[in-house]
Design an enzyme around this catalytic site. Structure first.
Site, mmCIF file in Angstrom:
data_model
loop_
_atom_site.group_PDB
_atom_site.id
_atom_site.type_symbol
_atom_site.label_atom_id
_atom_site.label_comp_id
_atom_site.label_asym_id
_atom_site.label_seq_id
_atom_site.Cartn_x
_atom_site.Cartn_y
_atom_site.Cartn_z
ATOM 1 C CG ASP A 67 -0.327 -0.293 2.535
ATOM 2 O OD1 ASP A 67 0.916 -0.352 2.604
ATOM 3 O OD2 ASP A 67 -1.066 -0.441 3.523
ATOM 4 C CG ASN A 136 -9.648 0.049 10.972
ATOM 5 O OD1 ASN A 136 -8.693 -0.661 10.644
ATOM 6 N ND2 ASN A 136 -10.052 1.060 10.237
ATOM 7 C CG HIS A 138 -6.358 -1.028 8.068
ATOM 8 N ND1 HIS A 138 -6.401 0.325 8.292
ATOM 9 C CD2 HIS A 138 -5.071 -1.383 8.313
ATOM 10 C CE1 HIS A 138 -5.208 0.750 8.652
ATOM 11 N NE2 HIS A 138 -4.391 -0.263 8.667
ATOM 12 C CD GLU A 143 -8.985 2.142 6.655
ATOM 13 O OE1 GLU A 143 -9.066 1.254 7.527
ATOM 14 O OE2 GLU A 143 -8.234 3.133 6.782
HETATM 15 C C1 GLP Z 1 -0.947 1.079 8.339
HETATM 16 C C2 GLP Z 1 -0.657 0.247 7.098
HETATM 17 C C3 GLP Z 1 -0.883 -1.213 7.337
HETATM 18 C C4 GLP Z 1 -0.270 -1.639 8.649
HETATM 19 C C5 GLP Z 1 -0.972 -0.920 9.764
HETATM 20 C C6 GLP Z 1 -0.474 -1.316 11.144
HETATM 21 O O1 GLP Z 1 -2.159 1.711 8.321
HETATM 22 N N1 GLP Z 1 -1.426 0.635 5.985
HETATM 23 O O2 GLP Z 1 -0.349 -1.942 6.238
HETATM 24 O O3 GLP Z 1 -0.416 -3.021 8.799
HETATM 25 O O4 GLP Z 1 -0.779 0.453 9.592
HETATM 26 O O5 GLP Z 1 0.680 -0.588 11.502
HETATM 27 P P1 GLP Z 1 1.580 -0.910 12.725
HETATM 28 O O6 GLP Z 1 2.293 -2.159 12.396
HETATM 29 O O7 GLP Z 1 2.511 0.255 12.854
HETATM 30 O O8 GLP Z 1 0.684 -1.067 13.909
#
Ligand code: GLP
Length: 245
Positions: A67, A136, A138, A143
């Site tokens: 992403d 949430n 995702h 989302e």
């Molecule tokens: C972001 C990314 C995701 C990631 C998520 C969790 O929003 N788009 O791909 O998995 O955050 O992030 P973290 O690992 O920092 O909790």
């Protein structure tokens, strides 16, 4: 779906690295899907160590990123494109020509997303996809409410994601409101999926994704149906799972 629970963040990274190293040994030209966020950082460090010790040859791997924020080109320091190169890809012997990193600076987004899907197909599909999980539920930037049939697309970030990700931008108003993401179908098609979750703030959502109903309201719950998905959690992220008697 398989669940592995490790004692802490370090051992979670080591476990994930072990699986990826084995996959590269078996298939040197592994097609690897990379995730951003903080959770996979320990894993990337482990893979860098393996490179330094000459344990693994990354020269043939093909990478795709999961992403990217819309509007952030690869030069921008908070773009995933930039960060993945800085924290991981530039520190191993992976070949630049094998990098497929979404560019958030593109103009014709629809066409670009189609081309990205074609590139994945041309590479033979994703062999191993790394994922984190948003608070949430995702995965990528898919989302709640995203269709299980979605392919790489442009999406609006949920309010909670903008709040969560403000930590990377200093303030909430600087977080881009839209992003490009592989779709849920794109992710689901991967041969193998590793979802990593660490820390107590992921405990509720990990339990919902793993034990709750499969629903587009919790995008990660789709992985319950994947034949080869592994959730690797540390103890604190696993604390809301039903204990095995
Ligand atoms: C972001 C990314 C995701 C990631 C998520 C969790 O929003 N788009 O791909 O998995 O955050 O992030 P973290 O690992 O920092 O909790």
């Amino acid at each position: 779906m398989k669940i592995i629970i490790k004692k802490d963040y370090d051992s979670l990274g080591k476990e994930a690295a072990k699986i990826i190293k084995e996959a590269i040994r078996q298939k040197p030209n592994l097609v690897l899907g990379l995730a951003s966020g903080n959770t996979p950082l320990g894993l990337y460090q482990e893979l860098i160590k393996a490179h330094k010790k000459n344990e693994i040859d990354f020269s043939k791997i093909i990478v795709f990123n999961l992403d990217e924020y819309l509007g952030l080109s690869g030069n921008y320091s908070q773009s995933y494109n930039y960060l993945l190169r800085k924290i991981f890809l530039n520190q191993i012997n992976a070949e630049r020509r094998n990098f497929h990193l979404l560019n958030g600076g593109v103009k014709n987004v629809e066409k670009y997303c189609q081309i990205y899907e074609e590139e994945i197909k041309k590479a033979g599909g994703i062999d191993l996809q790394i994922l984190g999980i948003g608070s949430n539920g995702h995965i990528g930037f898919n989302e709640p409410g995203t269709s299980f049939d979605s392919k790489t697309h442009l999406t609006e970030l949920a309010e909670s994601t903008i709040k969560d990700n403000a930590r990377f931008f200093g303030q909430e108003k600087d977080v881009p409101k839209r992003a490009l993401t592989m779709g849920l179908q794109t992710i689901f098609k991967a041969e193998k999926i590793l979802l990593l979750a660490s820390g107590p703030n992921k405990a509720d959502i990990a339990a919902k994704a793993i034990e709750g109903p499969v629903t587009s309201e919790i995008p990660a719950s789709i992985l319950q149906k994947h034949p080869n998905a592994i959730f690797i959690l540390d103890k604190s992220a696993a604390k809301k799972l039903t204990p095995i008697p």
